[in-house]
Design an enzyme around this catalytic site. Structure first.
Site, PDB file in Angstrom:
ATOM      1  N   TRP A 264       6.109  16.955  13.397  1.00 19.50           N
ATOM      2  CA  TRP A 264       4.734  16.978  13.906  1.00 19.50           C
ATOM      3  C   TRP A 264       4.439  15.841  14.863  1.00 19.50           C
ATOM      4  CZ3 TRP A 264       2.384  21.229  14.441  1.00 19.50           C
ATOM      5  CH2 TRP A 264       2.687  22.276  13.581  1.00 19.50           C
TER       6      TRP A 264
ATOM      7  N   ASP B   5      -2.555  11.594  12.434  1.00 15.37           N
ATOM      8  CA  ASP B   5      -2.635  13.016  12.101  1.00 15.37           C
ATOM      9  C   ASP B   5      -2.433  13.074  10.589  1.00 15.37           C
ATOM     10  OD1 ASP B   5      -2.164  15.642  11.493  1.00 15.37           O
ATOM     11  OD2 ASP B   5      -0.596  15.967  12.989  1.00 15.37           O
TER      12      ASP B   5
ATOM     13  N   LYS C   6      -5.000  23.070   4.580  1.00 14.56           N
ATOM     14  CA  LYS C   6      -4.079  22.619   3.528  1.00 14.56           C
ATOM     15  C   LYS C   6      -4.872  22.067   2.345  1.00 14.56           C
ATOM     16  CE  LYS C   6      -1.174  21.544   7.392  1.00 14.56           C
ATOM     17  NZ  LYS C   6      -0.221  22.639   7.283  1.00 14.56           N
TER      18      LYS C   6
HETATM   19  N1  PMP Z   1      -0.037  18.421  12.193  1.00 14.22           N
HETATM   20  C1  PMP Z   1       0.489  18.602  10.974  1.00 14.22           C
HETATM   21  C2  PMP Z   1       0.917  17.409  10.168  1.00 14.22           C
HETATM   22  C3  PMP Z   1       0.632  19.903  10.469  1.00 14.22           C
HETATM   23  O1  PMP Z   1       1.168  20.097   9.265  1.00 14.22           O
HETATM   24  C4  PMP Z   1       0.190  21.006  11.240  1.00 14.22           C
HETATM   25  C5  PMP Z   1       0.268  22.424  10.751  1.00 14.22           C
HETATM   26  N2  PMP Z   1       1.210  22.720   9.835  1.00 14.22           N
HETATM   27  C6  PMP Z   1      -0.344  20.757  12.507  1.00 14.22           C
HETATM   28  C7  PMP Z   1      -0.443  19.443  12.941  1.00 14.22           C
HETATM   29  C8  PMP Z   1      -0.825  21.870  13.371  1.00 14.22           C
HETATM   30  O2  PMP Z   1      -1.999  22.352  12.819  1.00 14.22           O
HETATM   31  P1  PMP Z   1      -2.760  23.681  13.308  1.00 14.22           P
HETATM   32  O3  PMP Z   1      -1.804  24.814  13.075  1.00 14.22           O
HETATM   33  O4  PMP Z   1      -3.953  23.689  12.451  1.00 14.22           O
HETATM   34  O5  PMP Z   1      -3.093  23.528  14.733  1.00 14.22           O
END
Ligand code: PMP
Length: 364
Positions: A102, A176, A200
């Site tokens: 991420w 994040d 989540k």
């Molecule tokens: N950052 C993290 C740590 C994630 O786990 C995720 C999604 N699994 C995202 C960003 C992206 O999130 P979204 O799909 O809500 O845009």
């Protein structure tokens, strides 16, 4: 209510049954007003009440100081990978700490809007460790430092946020915290901005939480879309455009549920106990492995492999038969992953541990 299976999805993820039951009871008629929350004007008094309560409860739950704005946005955490640099970078250099999939994606996306400098990376260990802050190669004057405080795919978590001032850096820290928001307290004195997708630990997909320090609202690039300009969203109390009303409503029920559980310290204690129980079972077995350095193992997302990968399909089918759902790992790393967000009770973890032992006895 019939007992439901245990859902280990990484997100969208399980929501507390208690919350779902309240939402079901209120679906057709919210508090006697004759409307479902989905049918209300976001500017009406009923939704105004839900929204204000959600903001107040989240502030209480996470002990968010007054000098931070709490924004309810859309676009998911992915969109924040662009929205943050549009708002905070001034097109200058931003430092990234790359500790998994991420933060890697965040770095790549930000490059469209600023100069992204990788200050540290744990790629050489396959993202199984965290680089110590003292080793970070920070730029001279970065606009901010970005890190992902819990890597959902690789299962690494910063158990403590870095103290940038101790490193001689006064740039704001951006985190994040999508996959461990509301799972433990946050030291806001170390944070400039935090963002999270809701799906989540906070509620359904569609809502994105941004917590931003007041003094960081003044630096958006003129090309930043209005609906994504933090100052605009803050000035309009997250009502510049129509917010994701139903997702906010469910999140507000989740916040109230977490407060009823005893608040964030109690929630953290539950999460620590759950994670310890599963890691112990993995570490004690001869069949399952988790590659992450114990000092930075995530309490929310626990990836594990079967030493014999041929057994994977049988493992997943057997798990489904026992009501243990969505244990398949992310396709980029393979294996299994158990996500133990707030809504996963200890009973679910114990059921998984029992299954791990039984499967090992018959297949190990
Ligand atoms: N950052 C993290 C740590 C994630 O786990 C995720 C999604 N699994 C995202 C960003 C992206 O999130 P979204 O799909 O809500 O845009």
């Amino acid at each position: 209510m019939m007992s439901r299976p245990y859902n280990f999805s990484a997100g969208p993820a399980a929501i507390s049954e208690e919350v779902l039951a309240i939402a079901a009871a209120e679906m057709l008629d919210w508090h006697g007003c004759g409307m479902s929350v989905m049918e209300m004007s976001h500017r009406g008094k009923e939704f105004g009440q839900i929204h204000a309560q959600a903001q107040a409860d989240l502030r209480t739950l996470l002990a968010i100081p007054e000098h931070f704005h709490l924004l309810f946005m859309q676009g998911g955490a992915w969109a924040q990978n662009a929205i943050v640099p549009l708002n905070l970078s001034r097109g200058e250099t931003v430092d990234f700490v790359v500790t998994g999939a991420w933060s890697q994606k965040s770095t790549k996306e930000a490059q469209k809007y600023c100069r992204a400098h990788i200050a540290a990376s744990s790629e050489d260990t396959g993202f199984t460790t965290l680089p110590a802050p003292a080793t970070w190669q920070l730029s001279d004057r970065p606009a901010y430092i970005h890190l992902c405080s819990n890597e959902t795919i690789h299962g690494v978590e910063f158990h403590e946020l870095p103290d940038l001032r101790a490193l001689g850096c006064d740039a704001p820290l951006v985190i994040d915290f999508s996959s461990h928001v509301a799972s433990r307290p946050v030291d806001w004195s170390r944070v400039g901005l935090a963002f999270a997708g809701a799906q989540k630990n906070l509620g359904p997909a569609g809502l994105t939480l941004v917590v931003v320090r007041e003094d960081l609202l003044d630096r958006a690039l003129p090309t930043c879309p209005s609906a994504f300009t933090y100052q605009t969203v803050a000035q309009h109390g997250s009502m510049f455009n129509t917010p994701p009303t139903y997702a906010i409503y469910i999140a507000s029920l989740v916040f109230q549920w977490l407060l009823r559980l005893g608040g964030i310290k109690a929630v953290e204690a539950r999460n620590t106990a759950k994670a310890r129980c599963l890691y112990e079972a993995i570490d004690q077995s001869a069949l399952y492995t988790n590659p992450v350095d114990p000092a930075c193992r995530s309490r929310m997302n626990i990836p594990f492999h079967l030493r014999d990968a041929e057994l994977q399909d049988a493992f997943l089918a057997g798990a489904r038969d026992r009501g243990l759902l969505q244990l398949k790992g992310h396709k980029s790393v393979g294996g299994m992953r158990a996500s133990l967000y707030n809504a996963m009770p200890m009973e679910g973890v114990l059921a998984l541990v029992e299954y791990l032992r039984d499967f090992e006895q018959t297949h190990g």
